[in-house]
Write an enzyme that holds these catalytic residues in place. Sequence first.
Site, PDB file in Angstrom:
ATOM      1  N   LYS A   9       0.836  -1.202   0.000  1.00 15.42           N
ATOM      2  CA  LYS A   9       0.000   0.000   0.000  1.00 15.42           C
ATOM      3  C   LYS A   9       0.882   1.267   0.000  1.00 15.42           C
ATOM      4  O   LYS A   9       2.103   1.174   0.202  1.00 15.42           O
ATOM      5  CB  LYS A   9      -0.920  -0.037   1.228  1.00 15.42           C
ATOM      6  CG  LYS A   9      -1.959  -1.172   1.184  1.00 15.42           C
ATOM      7  CD  LYS A   9      -2.894  -1.065   2.389  1.00 15.42           C
ATOM      8  CE  LYS A   9      -3.954  -2.145   2.382  1.00 15.42           C
ATOM      9  NZ  LYS A   9      -4.908  -1.992   3.513  1.00 15.42           N
ATOM     10  N   TYR A  49     -12.388  -2.187  -3.466  1.00 13.42           N
ATOM     11  CA  TYR A  49     -12.893  -2.229  -2.091  1.00 13.42           C
ATOM     12  C   TYR A  49     -14.419  -2.188  -2.034  1.00 13.42           C
ATOM     13  O   TYR A  49     -14.982  -1.800  -1.006  1.00 13.42           O
ATOM     14  CB  TYR A  49     -12.289  -1.074  -1.282  1.00 13.42           C
ATOM     15  CG  TYR A  49     -10.861  -1.328  -0.809  1.00 13.42           C
ATOM     16  CD1 TYR A  49     -10.531  -2.468  -0.076  1.00 13.42           C
ATOM     17  CD2 TYR A  49      -9.852  -0.413  -1.082  1.00 13.42           C
ATOM     18  CE1 TYR A  49      -9.226  -2.699   0.356  1.00 13.42           C
ATOM     19  CE2 TYR A  49      -8.546  -0.641  -0.638  1.00 13.42           C
ATOM     20  CZ  TYR A  49      -8.246  -1.788   0.085  1.00 13.42           C
ATOM     21  OH  TYR A  49      -6.957  -2.014   0.522  1.00 13.42           O
ATOM     22  N   ASN A 112      -1.884  -0.165   7.156  1.00 14.35           N
ATOM     23  CA  ASN A 112      -1.394  -1.493   7.547  1.00 14.35           C
ATOM     24  C   ASN A 112      -0.535  -2.159   6.464  1.00 14.35           C
ATOM     25  O   ASN A 112      -0.456  -3.370   6.367  1.00 14.35           O
ATOM     26  CB  ASN A 112      -2.554  -2.388   7.999  1.00 14.35           C
ATOM     27  CG  ASN A 112      -3.590  -2.597   6.923  1.00 14.35           C
ATOM     28  OD1 ASN A 112      -3.453  -2.084   5.804  1.00 14.35           O
ATOM     29  ND2 ASN A 112      -4.629  -3.359   7.223  1.00 14.35           N
ATOM     30  N   HIS A 115      -1.919  -5.299   1.253  1.00 16.01           N
ATOM     31  CA  HIS A 115      -3.209  -5.937   0.969  1.00 16.01           C
ATOM     32  C   HIS A 115      -2.944  -7.332   0.414  1.00 16.01           C
ATOM     33  O   HIS A 115      -1.976  -7.526  -0.322  1.00 16.01           O
ATOM     34  CB  HIS A 115      -3.999  -5.142  -0.085  1.00 16.01           C
ATOM     35  CG  HIS A 115      -5.155  -5.921  -0.635  1.00 16.01           C
ATOM     36  ND1 HIS A 115      -6.371  -5.980   0.005  1.00 16.01           N
ATOM     37  CD2 HIS A 115      -5.263  -6.738  -1.726  1.00 16.01           C
ATOM     38  CE1 HIS A 115      -7.178  -6.791  -0.677  1.00 16.01           C
ATOM     39  NE2 HIS A 115      -6.532  -7.260  -1.729  1.00 16.01           N
ATOM     40  N   GLU A 126      -9.504  -9.849  -8.097  1.00 13.36           N
ATOM     41  CA  GLU A 126      -8.517  -8.765  -7.944  1.00 13.36           C
ATOM     42  C   GLU A 126      -7.406  -8.867  -8.996  1.00 13.36           C
ATOM     43  O   GLU A 126      -6.949  -7.853  -9.520  1.00 13.36           O
ATOM     44  CB  GLU A 126      -7.955  -8.787  -6.518  1.00 13.36           C
ATOM     45  CG  GLU A 126      -9.030  -8.395  -5.504  1.00 13.36           C
ATOM     46  CD  GLU A 126      -8.664  -8.685  -4.050  1.00 13.36           C
ATOM     47  OE1 GLU A 126      -7.525  -9.114  -3.779  1.00 13.36           O
ATOM     48  OE2 GLU A 126      -9.536  -8.468  -3.181  1.00 13.36           O
TER      49      GLU A 126
HETATM   50  P1  IDP Z   1      -7.868  -7.039   5.033  1.00 19.47           P
HETATM   51  O1  IDP Z   1      -7.080  -5.940   4.319  1.00 19.47           O
HETATM   52  O2  IDP Z   1      -7.058  -7.656   6.148  1.00 19.47           O
HETATM   53  O3  IDP Z   1      -8.444  -8.052   4.085  1.00 19.47           O
HETATM   54  P2  IDP Z   1     -10.530  -5.867   5.269  1.00 19.47           P
HETATM   55  O4  IDP Z   1     -11.493  -6.153   6.383  1.00 19.47           O
HETATM   56  O5  IDP Z   1     -10.850  -6.405   3.908  1.00 19.47           O
HETATM   57  O6  IDP Z   1      -9.084  -6.315   5.770  1.00 19.47           O
HETATM   58  O7  IDP Z   1     -10.403  -4.283   5.186  1.00 19.47           O
HETATM   59  C1  IDP Z   1      -9.763  -3.669   4.092  1.00 19.47           C
HETATM   60  C2  IDP Z   1      -8.890  -2.554   4.597  1.00 19.47           C
HETATM   61  O8  IDP Z   1      -9.692  -1.527   5.153  1.00 19.47           O
HETATM   62  C3  IDP Z   1      -7.925  -2.956   5.727  1.00 19.47           C
HETATM   63  O9  IDP Z   1      -6.732  -3.507   5.259  1.00 19.47           O
HETATM   64  C4  IDP Z   1      -7.711  -1.650   6.458  1.00 19.47           C
HETATM   65  O10 IDP Z   1      -6.604  -0.924   5.914  1.00 19.47           O
HETATM   66  C5  IDP Z   1      -9.000  -0.881   6.201  1.00 19.47           C
HETATM   67  N1  IDP Z   1      -9.851  -0.908   7.392  1.00 19.47           N
HETATM   68  C6  IDP Z   1     -10.485  -1.950   7.930  1.00 19.47           C
HETATM   69  N2  IDP Z   1     -11.169  -1.608   9.018  1.00 19.47           N
HETATM   70  C7  IDP Z   1     -10.953  -0.278   9.178  1.00 19.47           C
HETATM   71  C8  IDP Z   1     -11.392   0.676  10.152  1.00 19.47           C
HETATM   72  O11 IDP Z   1     -12.142   0.376  11.083  1.00 19.47           O
HETATM   73  N3  IDP Z   1     -10.933   1.958   9.965  1.00 19.47           N
HETATM   74  C9  IDP Z   1     -10.111   2.338   8.933  1.00 19.47           C
HETATM   75  N4  IDP Z   1      -9.684   1.453   8.023  1.00 19.47           N
HETATM   76  C10 IDP Z   1     -10.101   0.168   8.142  1.00 19.47           C
END
Ligand code: IDP
Length: 148
Positions: A9, A49, A112, A115, A126
Site C-alpha cells: 500500500k 474495495y 497497515n 493488501h 482482484e
Molecule cells: P484485510 O485488508 O485484512 O483483508 P478488510 O477487512 O478487507 O481487511 O479491510 C480492508 C482494509 O480496510 C484494511 O486492510 C484496512 O486498511 C481498512 N480498514 C479496515 N477496518 C478499518 C477501520 O475500522 N478503519 C479504517 N480502516 C479500516
Amino acid sequence: MEKTFLMVKPDGVQRNLIGEIVARFEKKGFQLVGAKLMSIPKELAEEHYGEHKERPFFGELVDFITSGPVFAMVWQGENVIATARQMMGSTNPKDAAPGTIRGDFGLTVGKNVIHGSDAPTSAEREIGLFFKDTGLVEYSKLVNEWVY
Ligand code: IDP
C-alpha cells in the site's frame, strides 16, 4: 498453481518496504508472476474495495489507497492465498503477531502496509482488476524442484 493478488500500500511504498516485502515471499518459496508500480485510479479503488462501500471508513480507505503509488503483485504457489494472509498478519497491526508484515511494520488499521486476497474468488477478481491489461508471466524455475 494457486495465485493471489498482493499489494504494498502507499504507506509501504513511502516507507521503502517494497524490497523487504518482496524478499519475504521470495524466500518462502513463492513465485512472482506479475508486478507493477502504479497509481490507482479512484474508480478502480472503489471497485477493488466494493465490499466495504457501506462502511463508515470507505471514503478514507479509497482516499488513502489513491494517495500515492502502490506496488501491485501476483504471486503463485501451493496454498499461497492462505499462507500470504498468515505472513501479512491480522488486519489491525495491533493484533498482528510479531514476525508478520503488519506485526513488524504497522501500528494502525488505516495504514497497515499490505493488501492480500482473502479467498480464491477474491484473488481471481482482484488479479482480473489489476492485471487485465498487462497479463501475467508464465515461466518455470528450476529451484521449484527443491521447493516441492
Ligand atoms: P484485510 O485488508 O485484512 O483483508 P478488510 O477487512 O478487507 O481487511 O479491510 C480492508 C482494509 O480496510 C484494511 O486492510 C484496512 O486498511 C481498512 N480498514 C479496515 N477496518 C478499518 C477501520 O475500522 N478503519 C479504517 N480502516 C479500516
